[in-house]
Design an enzyme around this catalytic site. Structure first.
Site, PDB file in Angstrom:
ATOM      1  N   SER A  15      39.838  64.465  58.465  1.00  0.00           N
ATOM      2  CA  SER A  15      39.461  65.845  58.146  1.00  0.00           C
ATOM      3  C   SER A  15      38.066  66.181  58.648  1.00  0.00           C
ATOM      4  O   SER A  15      37.680  67.340  58.653  1.00  0.00           O
ATOM      5  CB  SER A  15      39.532  66.076  56.634  1.00  0.00           C
ATOM      6  OG  SER A  15      38.698  65.147  55.969  1.00  0.00           O
ATOM      7  N   GLU A  18      45.585  71.398  62.274  1.00  0.00           N
ATOM      8  CA  GLU A  18      44.513  71.529  63.260  1.00  0.00           C
ATOM      9  C   GLU A  18      44.747  70.467  64.333  1.00  0.00           C
ATOM     10  O   GLU A  18      44.753  69.270  64.036  1.00  0.00           O
ATOM     11  CB  GLU A  18      43.150  71.300  62.605  1.00  0.00           C
ATOM     12  CG  GLU A  18      42.671  72.452  61.757  1.00  0.00           C
ATOM     13  CD  GLU A  18      41.301  72.189  61.144  1.00  0.00           C
ATOM     14  OE1 GLU A  18      40.459  73.089  61.187  1.00  0.00           O
ATOM     15  OE2 GLU A  18      41.072  71.082  60.609  1.00  0.00           O
ATOM     16  N   ASN A  77      37.357  72.992  57.431  1.00  0.00           N
ATOM     17  CA  ASN A  77      36.342  72.424  56.540  1.00  0.00           C
ATOM     18  C   ASN A  77      34.941  72.913  56.891  1.00  0.00           C
ATOM     19  O   ASN A  77      34.094  73.087  56.014  1.00  0.00           O
ATOM     20  CB  ASN A  77      36.384  70.890  56.580  1.00  0.00           C
ATOM     21  CG  ASN A  77      37.521  70.351  55.722  1.00  0.00           C
ATOM     22  OD1 ASN A  77      37.997  71.018  54.820  1.00  0.00           O
ATOM     23  ND2 ASN A  77      37.964  69.146  56.015  1.00  0.00           N
TER      24      ASN A  77
END
Length: 448
Positions: A158, A191, A229
């Site tokens: 992430s 993503e 994020n």
């Protein structure tokens, strides 16, 4: 019928209607991708790591007709992962999303293993191991030896740099990021992270695979936090700082829900996990400085093992489906402010605690707007649509507002810059980026 027609015309002109219609066409665009010869379908894949994310990815692939090797280092982790998969399938049957027969077929496509296995016939390997670079590098070194010459090795990280992982392999051009969102069975976004070594063929095959399994891929460059994020964390971390400075959790959360977010930022931290929030926040703070500062309240919660919903307490206390304020956290904050009264050089953030609902939401949303604009400016994404639709899919950013940049244009880019500059007088992290200033000066926009 005349009244109906007039009402529909009036609604059709509304900003929210225009945004929702645009969202529909964007969904079609991301679903279909660019025209061309349909690539070969992926039949076999492997997932490395049987934790919550790894087992979630394995379940999703198996439900879409892909056979999956689910691998981890210990049998108990495999068993836990298979139990999680069983729970997801059972829930899907209970909710009427699939028949028991389909669920049974899906379960049968997963093979759990602790032993290294031949992966030459596997077209995709998805690594979902612990978010620690040394562990991931070790996994990638091993996979480089086991995978076939055409196998794509994707990481589900992430926030960690994909290019660094590619460097430890013999075929770095076949390495890419595929960042799924939790829960995998409900979140449509992936993503697709392009490392500096990733080949065009690997990119196109990964986009096609993402669509094959029913996900909507957004292409992002390999920078800390990628897109979602990077935009989300300044918002979450500032909400935690506002709480620390004296605002009540319910006031912060309800203001953002009223604005259109699916849940408030402090509730979202509890859902993500305070420990994970701190880890990602630290990674981003090293890259971007004060905009991603991890406040004392998050460190205190982590040290007290109040990690959010998974431990029953975080910013809120959880009992089943209900939640209420966490009184022990409120006591800690009162103690913190009591100690600081009259003390010189206090570390307590001096932020306005008397914000009304509009000031509170604008402050938090404008942090996301500023970061979204930076991502366009730095070419982290190819277009403003990617930033906006990625945030709608990845965070539930109020769909009727069209995403951070679309909202900023409706709000007025000059007003956005004026508000950010006013906030930046006391907090440097609000300083507007150059592309926002340029649009505000020239009266131009992100969208034609």
């Amino acid at each position: 019928m005349k009244l109906e027609l007039d009402a529909i015309v009036e609604l059709g002109k509304a900003e929210s209607t225009q945004n929702l219609i645009r969202n529909f066409f964007l969904a079609e665009k991301y679903k279909k991708g660019s025209p061309g010869a349909p690539p070969e379908k992926v039949k076999h894949a492997a997932v490395i790591g049987a934790g919550v994310m790894g087992s979630g990815v394995a379940q999703w692939l198996s439900a879409r007709g892909v056979t999956v090797i689910l691998r981890d280092i210990a049998r108990e982790q495999i068993d836990r992962g298979l139990a999680n998969i069983e729970k997801i399938y059972a829930d899907a049957v209970k909710r009427g999303l699939m028949t028991e027969e389909k669920a049974k077929q899906g379960r049968a496509r997963i093979c759990g293993s602790t032993a290294p296995m031949e992966l030459r016939d596997v077209r995709f390997v998805i690594e979902a191991a612990s978010e620690k670079m040394n562990i991931k590098k070790e996994v990638f070194r091993e996979l480089a030896m086991e995978a076939g010459p055409k196998t794509i090795v994707a990481t589900n990280t992430s926030a960690l740099p994909v290019s660094e992982l590619a460097d430890v392999t013999v075929s770095p051009e076949h390495v890419i990021g595929m960042h799924f969102f939790n829960p995998v069975s409900r979140m449509k976004l992936v993503e697709v992270v392009i490392a500096k070594q990733t080949s065009d063929e690997t990119r196109e095959r990964t986009l096609a695979f993402s669509r094959q399994i029913g996900k909507l891929p957004v292409v992002v460059r390999d920078t800390p936090g990628f897109l979602v994020n990077r935009l989300l964390f300044p918002y979450l971390l500032d909400a935690a700082e506002l709480f620390e400075s004296g605002l009540e959790a319910d006031k912060i959360d309800s203001a953002l829900v009223q604005w259109g977010m699916p849940m408030g930022p402090l509730r979202l931290i509890d859902e993500i996990g305070v420990d994970i929030t701190v880890d990602i926040g630290n990674t981003l703070e090293r890259a971007y400085g004060k905009r991603d500062h991890v406040s004392a309240v998050l460190l205190w919660l982590r040290d007290q093992q109040m990690l959010g919903r998974k431990t029953g307490a975080g910013f809120h206390k959880y009992e089943g489906k209900t939640h209420k304020p966490n009184e022990s956290l409120a006591q800690w904050r009162r103690g913190l402010h009591g100690e600081a009264e009259g003390a010189e050089g206090s570390n307590i953030p001096r932020r306005p605690s008397g914000l009304n609902e509009e000031q509170l939401t604008n402050r938090l949303i404008l942090l996301m707007v500023n970061e979204a604009a930076r991502c366009v400016e730095e070419k982290v994404v190819d277009s403003p649509e990617d930033a906006d639709y990625g945030m709608i899919l990845g965070t539930g950013f109020a769909p009727f507002r069209g995403g951070p940049l679309r909202f900023a244009e409706h709000f007025g880019l000059k007003k956005v810059v004026d508000d950010l500059e006013r906030l930046a007088q006391s907090e440097e992290k609000f300083s507007p980026c150059e592309i926002l200033r340029k649009h505000a000066r020239g009266g131009t926009k992100f969208y034609e």
